[in-house]
Design a protein around this motif. Structure first.
Motif, PDB file in Angstrom:
ATOM      1  N   SER A 213      -5.064  -4.433 -19.069  1.00  0.00           N
ATOM      2  CA  SER A 213      -4.953  -5.879 -19.295  1.00  0.00           C
ATOM      3  C   SER A 213      -3.706  -6.491 -18.675  1.00  0.00           C
ATOM      4  O   SER A 213      -3.769  -7.537 -18.003  1.00  0.00           O
ATOM      5  CB  SER A 213      -4.960  -6.175 -20.798  1.00  0.00           C
ATOM      6  N   HIS A 214      -2.559  -5.868 -18.896  1.00  0.00           N
ATOM      7  CA  HIS A 214      -1.294  -6.474 -18.472  1.00  0.00           C
ATOM      8  C   HIS A 214      -1.100  -6.449 -16.952  1.00  0.00           C
ATOM      9  O   HIS A 214      -0.166  -7.067 -16.444  1.00  0.00           O
ATOM     10  CB  HIS A 214      -0.119  -5.790 -19.161  1.00  0.00           C
ATOM     11  N   THR A 269      -7.936  -4.203 -29.228  1.00  0.00           N
ATOM     12  CA  THR A 269      -8.808  -5.038 -28.387  1.00  0.00           C
ATOM     13  C   THR A 269      -9.056  -6.375 -29.092  1.00  0.00           C
ATOM     14  O   THR A 269     -10.180  -6.704 -29.487  1.00  0.00           O
ATOM     15  CB  THR A 269     -10.139  -4.314 -28.113  1.00  0.00           C
ATOM     16  N   THR A 270      -7.983  -7.134 -29.243  1.00  0.00           N
ATOM     17  CA  THR A 270      -8.053  -8.447 -29.875  1.00  0.00           C
ATOM     18  C   THR A 270      -7.368  -9.467 -28.976  1.00  0.00           C
ATOM     19  O   THR A 270      -6.542  -9.121 -28.126  1.00  0.00           O
ATOM     20  CB  THR A 270      -7.360  -8.464 -31.240  1.00  0.00           C
ATOM     21  N   THR A 271      -7.688 -10.726 -29.239  1.00  0.00           N
ATOM     22  CA  THR A 271      -7.148 -11.816 -28.441  1.00  0.00           C
ATOM     23  C   THR A 271      -5.627 -11.839 -28.488  1.00  0.00           C
ATOM     24  O   THR A 271      -4.963 -12.034 -27.472  1.00  0.00           O
ATOM     25  CB  THR A 271      -7.717 -13.159 -28.950  1.00  0.00           C
ATOM     26  N   GLY A 272      -5.071 -11.646 -29.694  1.00  0.00           N
ATOM     27  CA  GLY A 272      -3.620 -11.717 -29.847  1.00  0.00           C
ATOM     28  C   GLY A 272      -2.865 -10.690 -29.031  1.00  0.00           C
ATOM     29  O   GLY A 272      -1.716 -10.914 -28.647  1.00  0.00           O
ATOM     30  N   TYR A 273      -3.479  -9.552 -28.754  1.00  0.00           N
ATOM     31  CA  TYR A 273      -2.826  -8.499 -27.976  1.00  0.00           C
ATOM     32  C   TYR A 273      -3.286  -8.508 -26.518  1.00  0.00           C
ATOM     33  O   TYR A 273      -2.488  -8.641 -25.598  1.00  0.00           O
ATOM     34  CB  TYR A 273      -3.093  -7.137 -28.621  1.00  0.00           C
ATOM     35  N   SER A 274      -4.599  -8.359 -26.309  1.00  0.00           N
ATOM     36  CA  SER A 274      -5.065  -8.151 -24.931  1.00  0.00           C
ATOM     37  C   SER A 274      -4.962  -9.413 -24.083  1.00  0.00           C
ATOM     38  O   SER A 274      -4.621  -9.339 -22.900  1.00  0.00           O
ATOM     39  CB  SER A 274      -6.508  -7.631 -24.941  1.00  0.00           C
ATOM     40  N   ARG A 275      -5.258 -10.585 -24.662  1.00  0.00           N
ATOM     41  CA  ARG A 275      -5.177 -11.790 -23.831  1.00  0.00           C
ATOM     42  C   ARG A 275      -3.735 -12.190 -23.576  1.00  0.00           C
ATOM     43  O   ARG A 275      -3.388 -12.641 -22.480  1.00  0.00           O
ATOM     44  CB  ARG A 275      -5.952 -12.947 -24.466  1.00  0.00           C
ATOM     45  N   LEU A 285       4.702  -4.476 -27.069  1.00  0.00           N
ATOM     46  CA  LEU A 285       6.083  -4.198 -27.461  1.00  0.00           C
ATOM     47  C   LEU A 285       7.071  -4.951 -26.582  1.00  0.00           C
ATOM     48  O   LEU A 285       8.072  -5.494 -27.069  1.00  0.00           O
ATOM     49  CB  LEU A 285       6.359  -2.685 -27.388  1.00  0.00           C
ATOM     50  N   GLU A 286       6.793  -5.014 -25.277  1.00  0.00           N
ATOM     51  CA  GLU A 286       7.675  -5.732 -24.353  1.00  0.00           C
ATOM     52  C   GLU A 286       7.616  -7.241 -24.589  1.00  0.00           C
ATOM     53  O   GLU A 286       8.621  -7.944 -24.466  1.00  0.00           O
ATOM     54  CB  GLU A 286       7.301  -5.402 -22.910  1.00  0.00           C
ATOM     55  N   MET A 287       6.418  -7.747 -24.937  1.00  0.00           N
ATOM     56  CA  MET A 287       6.315  -9.179 -25.267  1.00  0.00           C
ATOM     57  C   MET A 287       7.203  -9.512 -26.466  1.00  0.00           C
ATOM     58  O   MET A 287       7.930 -10.514 -26.467  1.00  0.00           O
ATOM     59  CB  MET A 287       4.860  -9.545 -25.573  1.00  0.00           C
ATOM     60  N   ALA A 288       7.103  -8.680 -27.498  1.00  0.00           N
ATOM     61  CA  ALA A 288       7.895  -8.926 -28.703  1.00  0.00           C
ATOM     62  C   ALA A 288       9.391  -8.799 -28.424  1.00  0.00           C
ATOM     63  O   ALA A 288      10.200  -9.542 -28.989  1.00  0.00           O
ATOM     64  CB  ALA A 288       7.481  -7.939 -29.794  1.00  0.00           C
ATOM     65  N   LYS A 289       9.759  -7.886 -27.528  1.00  0.00           N
ATOM     66  CA  LYS A 289      11.175  -7.639 -27.230  1.00  0.00           C
ATOM     67  C   LYS A 289      11.768  -8.712 -26.324  1.00  0.00           C
ATOM     68  O   LYS A 289      12.869  -9.227 -26.584  1.00  0.00           O
ATOM     69  CB  LYS A 289      11.314  -6.256 -26.572  1.00  0.00           C
ATOM     70  N   PHE A 290      11.069  -9.058 -25.246  1.00  0.00           N
ATOM     71  CA  PHE A 290      11.639  -9.964 -24.236  1.00  0.00           C
ATOM     72  C   PHE A 290      11.270 -11.434 -24.457  1.00  0.00           C
ATOM     73  O   PHE A 290      11.904 -12.320 -23.896  1.00  0.00           O
ATOM     74  CB  PHE A 290      11.200  -9.525 -22.842  1.00  0.00           C
ATOM     75  N   HIS A 291      10.258 -11.674 -25.263  1.00  0.00           N
ATOM     76  CA  HIS A 291       9.861 -13.063 -25.533  1.00  0.00           C
ATOM     77  C   HIS A 291       9.660 -13.270 -27.039  1.00  0.00           C
ATOM     78  O   HIS A 291       8.586 -13.658 -27.497  1.00  0.00           O
ATOM     79  CB  HIS A 291       8.559 -13.405 -24.795  1.00  0.00           C
ATOM     80  N   PHE A 460       3.135   3.794 -27.992  1.00  0.00           N
ATOM     81  CA  PHE A 460       1.954   3.119 -27.462  1.00  0.00           C
ATOM     82  C   PHE A 460       2.264   1.663 -27.113  1.00  0.00           C
ATOM     83  O   PHE A 460       1.357   0.856 -26.962  1.00  0.00           O
ATOM     84  CB  PHE A 460       0.817   3.192 -28.481  1.00  0.00           C
ATOM     85  N   HIS A 461       3.554   1.369 -27.003  1.00  0.00           N
ATOM     86  CA  HIS A 461       4.033   0.023 -26.642  1.00  0.00           C
ATOM     87  C   HIS A 461       3.502  -1.041 -27.594  1.00  0.00           C
ATOM     88  O   HIS A 461       3.126  -2.136 -27.176  1.00  0.00           O
ATOM     89  CB  HIS A 461       3.669  -0.302 -25.189  1.00  0.00           C
ATOM     90  N   LEU A 462       3.498  -0.690 -28.875  1.00  0.00           N
ATOM     91  CA  LEU A 462       3.066  -1.606 -29.918  1.00  0.00           C
ATOM     92  C   LEU A 462       4.245  -1.937 -30.828  1.00  0.00           C
ATOM     93  O   LEU A 462       4.996  -1.034 -31.224  1.00  0.00           O
ATOM     94  CB  LEU A 462       1.936  -0.985 -30.750  1.00  0.00           C
ATOM     95  N   PRO A 463       4.426  -3.196 -31.179  1.00  0.00           N
ATOM     96  CA  PRO A 463       5.527  -3.570 -32.079  1.00  0.00           C
ATOM     97  C   PRO A 463       5.232  -3.135 -33.509  1.00  0.00           C
ATOM     98  O   PRO A 463       4.074  -2.939 -33.877  1.00  0.00           O
ATOM     99  CB  PRO A 463       5.571  -5.092 -31.969  1.00  0.00           C
TER     100      PRO A 463
END
Length: 519
Positions: A213-214, A269-275, A285-291, A460-463
């Motif tokens: 996805s990313h 496989t949900t909108t909040g994560y994959s989209r 995890l990187e989204m939560a860390k950097f943004h 697994f790069h999950l917050p």
């Protein structure tokens, strides 16, 4: 063997007696008449499976007779027969929805082929599809029981969907249950494959890995940008591969497919994560860390997809792309019409992202509304209602405008869905998320093997909300149910379409690049 009744009108009907006897021997009963008026009289007082009409009859012509037949019983198949090859006659007949068009002199086998094509088509197609699937059944089973990689799993899933759509078009769908069981077996092996390899896909540079996805924007969307040629990236939430294959013939009236590819959604496989991963170009995890200002965690009540536009803008800035872009989300039909009204302005952008939420709403509506539950009772109905929506949607009108302008388009999704059937008991505290296909929380209680457990989310790069947070993913067609009110909960959610877990339907999803036929 069923005998069919055929009405044959021709002013030279006596000369056609050898053909009539030939069809009699093949199991067809023929009623011969020598004028259009006689044909109408017979047609009004008797039932016929098919009508043969000579186009050039004295008095009432074949086309005039055809019009009266169609006005009376529009679904009766009519074969037009003529000596003329003039184009306007063919166009008149075709425009009147004839079933076939034959040119004299007639060949007996030519007539028989036309009749079989019209009357026995469903049976013959059914027999051929069932036989061919039975022959392919063993090959498929052997393939997914082997030690295979992510691309081979894509091939298997595509083949299973091919057979699902083929069998869906058969007369009695007699092989549907066999195929469903084979898909279940395939999913059982696929989920084990993901559990064994998913962590390496995210962390091991040397590991063979699918497109995730990313990586979509950077590897499949941005490289398509060209100066002066607007690109439309349309993300239809929850669009499974089988649903795309049903929509594809409609889209192909206006576009040519450059590439059709299947990629893998990240977990959950949900909108909040994959989209969010698609638009940010990052794993959760990187989204939560950097943004942290944009990321909405499981412990927050705010909507998890309110910041997709900002994630997209930051990814574009990070990659130093000098482009004009727009982000548009369509949840209601009036928003789709507003987008259409603003279409000319979109043509000034290099990139236009359009997110359509209909399929996601459909899957949730099926859970919440009894009427939708009745309408969408299985996979075939799910595809059918998606296609019906698409045919009458502002999205199709938008695609037509994109084609008219000669622009390019990419269609994709963030994840798919699976029809859940088997409940799996799990216990969590009041802070555990409500999704039926994955759970995130501390002290999750469960007993069983058909789940994918992630005890160290960071691997697994999950917050994680706190130190003891873990993730548990449902596999195959399982869904999580709490012990409290268990029977009510299970009956309410069984056979609904859900996402968040591990299955081919949720994870292996389409991305299609298209060019306008007007380009």
């Amino acid at each position: 063997m069923q005998r069919y009744n055929i009405l044959w009108a021709d002013d030279e009907i006596d000369l056609l007696k050898p053909h009539i006897l030939f069809l009699n021997d093949k199991g067809y009963d023929i009623t011969p008449v020598n004028s259009g008026a006689d044909a109408i009289e017979k047609f009004e007082s008797n039932y016929y499976d098919i009508v043969f009409l000579d186009e050039n009859m004295p008095g009432m012509s074949g086309l005039e007779t055809l019009a009266l037949i169609k006005a009376n019983k529009p679904n009766t198949p009519v074969v037009m027969i003529t000596k003329s090859e003039e184009e306007y006659i063919m166009e008149e007949a075709i425009g009147s929805k004839i079933a076939d068009y034959l040119i004299k002199p007639l060949n007996p086998n030519q007539i028989l082929l036309s009749v079989k094509k019209i009357l026995d088509n469903k049976r013959l197609v059914t027999e051929k599809i069932n036989l061919t699937y039975q022959q392919d059944f063993r090959n498929l089973s052997m393939a997914f029981n082997d030690d295979i990689g992510h691309s081979e799993w894509v091939d298997i899933y595509k083949k299973l969907i091919y057979w699902e759509l083929e069998i869906d078009n058969t007369e009695n769908k007699s092989m549907a249950e066999v195929l469903e069981n084979q898909k279940d077996d395939a999913n059982s092996n696929f989920t084990k494959f993901v559990a064994d390899n998913y962590e390496d896909w995210l962390n091991d540079p040397a590991a063979p890995k699918p497109l995730l996805s990313h990586q979509i924007m950077k590897k499949r969307v941005f490289p398509k940008l060209q100066a002066g040629q607007p690109l439309f990236f349309i993300v239809i939430d929850n669009l499974r591969y089988d649903q795309w294959k049903v929509l594809e013939p409609v889209v192909l009236d206006y576009f040519n497919v450059d590439t059709e590819e299947l990629y893998y959604s990240i977990l959950p496989t949900t909108t909040g994560y994959s989209r969010n991963a698609i638009f940010s170009g990052m794993l959760p995890l990187e989204m939560a860390k950097f943004h942290p200002d944009l990321w909405v965690g499981e412990d927050q009540d705010d909507g998890k997809n309110k910041h997709e536009a900002e994630f997209l803008a930051r990814q574009i800035s990070k990659l130093r792309l000098d482009i004009r872009h727009s982000y548009n989300k369509v949840i209601h039909a009036n928003q789709g019409r507003q987008l259409l009204d603003n279409f000319n302005n979109l043509m000034n952008n290099d990139l236009n992202v359009i997110v359509y939420n209909f399929v996601d709403m459909l899957s949730h509506a099926r859970t919440d509304m009894q009427m939708i539950r009745e309408l969408v009772h299985d996979e075939s109905a799910y595809r059918s209602i998606t296609n019906s929506w698409f045919l009458h949607s502002p999205l199709l009108e938008t695609m037509k405008k994109i084609s008219e302008k000669g622009a390019r388009m990419i269609i994709s999704t963030d994840h798919g869905t699976i029809r859940v059937k088997r409940p799996f008991k799990i216990v969590g505290d009041k802070n555990t998320n409500t999704n039926l296909r994955y759970k995130q929380g501390k002290n999750l209680g469960y007993d069983g093997k058909n789940i994918f457990v992630v005890k160290r989310p960071e691997d697994f790069h999950l917050p994680k909300v706190n130190v003891s947070t873990s993730y548990v993913f449902a596999m195959g067609d399982n869904f999580f149910a709490y012990p409290n009110n268990y029977n009510y909960y299970v009956n309410y959610y069984r056979d609904t379409f859900q996402h968040g877990g591990v299955s081919m339907e949720e994870m292996i999803i389409p991305i299609i690049s298209l060019t306008s036929k007007n380009g």
